[in-house]
Design a protein around this motif. Structure first.
Motif, mmCIF file in Angstrom:
data_model
loop_
_atom_site.group_PDB
_atom_site.id
_atom_site.type_symbol
_atom_site.label_atom_id
_atom_site.label_comp_id
_atom_site.label_asym_id
_atom_site.label_seq_id
_atom_site.Cartn_x
_atom_site.Cartn_y
_atom_site.Cartn_z
ATOM 1 N N THR A 8 81.434 -27.986 -6.978
ATOM 2 C CA THR A 8 79.953 -29.244 -7.473
ATOM 3 C C THR A 8 78.599 -28.008 -6.526
ATOM 4 N N LEU A 9 77.739 -28.319 -7.617
ATOM 5 C CA LEU A 9 76.304 -28.272 -6.499
ATOM 6 C C LEU A 9 75.389 -29.651 -6.307
ATOM 7 N N ASP A 10 76.162 -30.512 -5.625
ATOM 8 C CA ASP A 10 75.423 -31.113 -4.450
ATOM 9 C C ASP A 10 75.043 -30.939 -3.752
ATOM 10 N N LEU A 11 73.384 -30.748 -3.902
ATOM 11 C CA LEU A 11 72.195 -30.181 -2.543
ATOM 12 C C LEU A 11 72.832 -30.547 -1.497
ATOM 13 N N LYS A 42 68.788 -24.073 -7.764
ATOM 14 C CA LYS A 42 68.174 -25.218 -6.589
ATOM 15 C C LYS A 42 69.512 -25.280 -5.661
ATOM 16 N N ASP A 53 69.297 -24.384 -14.301
ATOM 17 C CA ASP A 53 68.574 -24.942 -13.297
ATOM 18 C C ASP A 53 68.914 -25.537 -11.514
ATOM 19 N N LYS A 54 70.021 -26.266 -12.460
ATOM 20 C CA LYS A 54 71.396 -26.532 -10.842
ATOM 21 C C LYS A 54 71.198 -24.992 -9.884
ATOM 22 N N ARG A 55 71.708 -24.248 -10.489
ATOM 23 C CA ARG A 55 71.556 -22.741 -9.643
ATOM 24 C C ARG A 55 71.115 -22.580 -9.145
ATOM 25 N N ASP A 108 78.125 -24.612 -15.073
ATOM 26 C CA ASP A 108 76.741 -25.580 -14.101
ATOM 27 C C ASP A 108 75.860 -25.012 -14.966
#
Length: 284
Positions: free
Chosen positions: A62-65, A100, A96-98, A93
């Motif tokens: 996950t890339l959950d901030l 952040k 745009d999420k990468r 992924d």
């Protein structure tokens, strides 16, 4: 601070990755508690930097901030390691999420220098994304580690630095990721060619051998004066057919081989000086 001596070896541990399921490898650290304990044992064994991928409650990448920030804060609180977040995530992924990922305030981030085939998948790193991520790292005072999966990525690094200037702190560190199906082979010859292709502005480099290329790449890097990345993200056996017990076991093997090469693991403080992280610049 004095320059880091040439015999000092940066050992980065990459303990988890995004590819191996927890169900297939129960000893893989996927919870925050497991990751912190792994970081502490690897620091004690000789690692100075940790390359972090985060998993969710179901042990999925996950890339959950929120989880990224919690992980960075816990590692800073419980260890002295340089905390490097992966901006690659998993190959699925979105870009745009990468971007952040840097909002989680790591010391360092990975920055892959181009698109590459990754087994049956494609690890997408188009040039506009690479440029945007690099400029964001400069703005956030996060030191990038430039990941080179192929020889052309060394050339791309030269283009990037010529266009946008040096990273925060002025040091340029890259890592050869070798042996990925679709990238450069994990051989001594490939590493020699890669090092010869590096821009003159590179100040340090390390090498990572995936799977069965782990030992050849490690030995070649030590012979060439480079640094090492090891960990269960990259290899799950300690010898043919023998599973790895822990990430610390892989760090200990790297330290033992380095000792034969008359090199010794550098401290986290020396690693900060080598990479010119924000912390090292504030304490000068």
């Amino acid at each position: 601070m004095p320059a880091v001596p040439p015999e000092a070896l940066l050992i980065t541990v990459a303990p988890t990755g995004a590819e191996t399921p927890k169900s297939e490898c129960p000893q893989l650290p996927t919870t925050l508690e497991e990751l912190v304990a792994t970081a502490q044992s690897c620091e004690a064994a000789g690692a100075a930097m940790i390359h972090v991928h985060v998993r969710d409650a179901g042990h999925q990448p996950t890339l959950d901030l929120g989880l990224l920030t919690e992980t960075v804060d816990a590692l800073h609180e419980m260890t002295d390691l340089i905390v490097q977040l992966s901006t690659g995530g998993s190959v699925h992924d979105p870009l745009d999420k990468r971007l952040k990922v840097l909002d989680a305030r790591p010391d360092s981030c990975s920055l892959t220098m181009g698109t590459t085939n990754f087994g049956d998948d494609v690890f997408a790193n188009p040039w506009p994304f690479v440029c945007e991520l690099y400029q964001l790292a400069q703005e956030r005072d996060v030191v990038p580690e430039f990941e080179l999966f192929d020889l052309g990525h060394a050339h791309a690094l030269g283009r990037l630095l010529e266009r946008y200037g040096p990273p925060p702190g002025g040091k340029v560190h890259c890592d050869f990721v070798m042996g990925v199906p679709g990238g450069m082979p994990g051989t001594a010859d490939a590493l020699v060619a890669g090092v010869a292709a590096l821009p003159e502005s590179v100040t340090s480099w390390s090498a990572t051998g995936i799977g069965r290329s782990t030992l050849p790449v490690m030995l070649a890097s030590l012979a060439k004066g480079g640094h090492l990345r090891v960990g269960m993200e990259d290899v799950l056996t300690i010898s043919r057919g023998v599973p790895v017990d822990s990430n610390a076991q892989l760090v200990e093997r790297a330290v033992a081989l380095a000792d034969l090469a008359q090199r010794r693991p550098m401290s986290p403080g020396e690693a900060r000086e080598l990479l010119a992280t924000a912390t090292s610049r504030r304490t000068r």
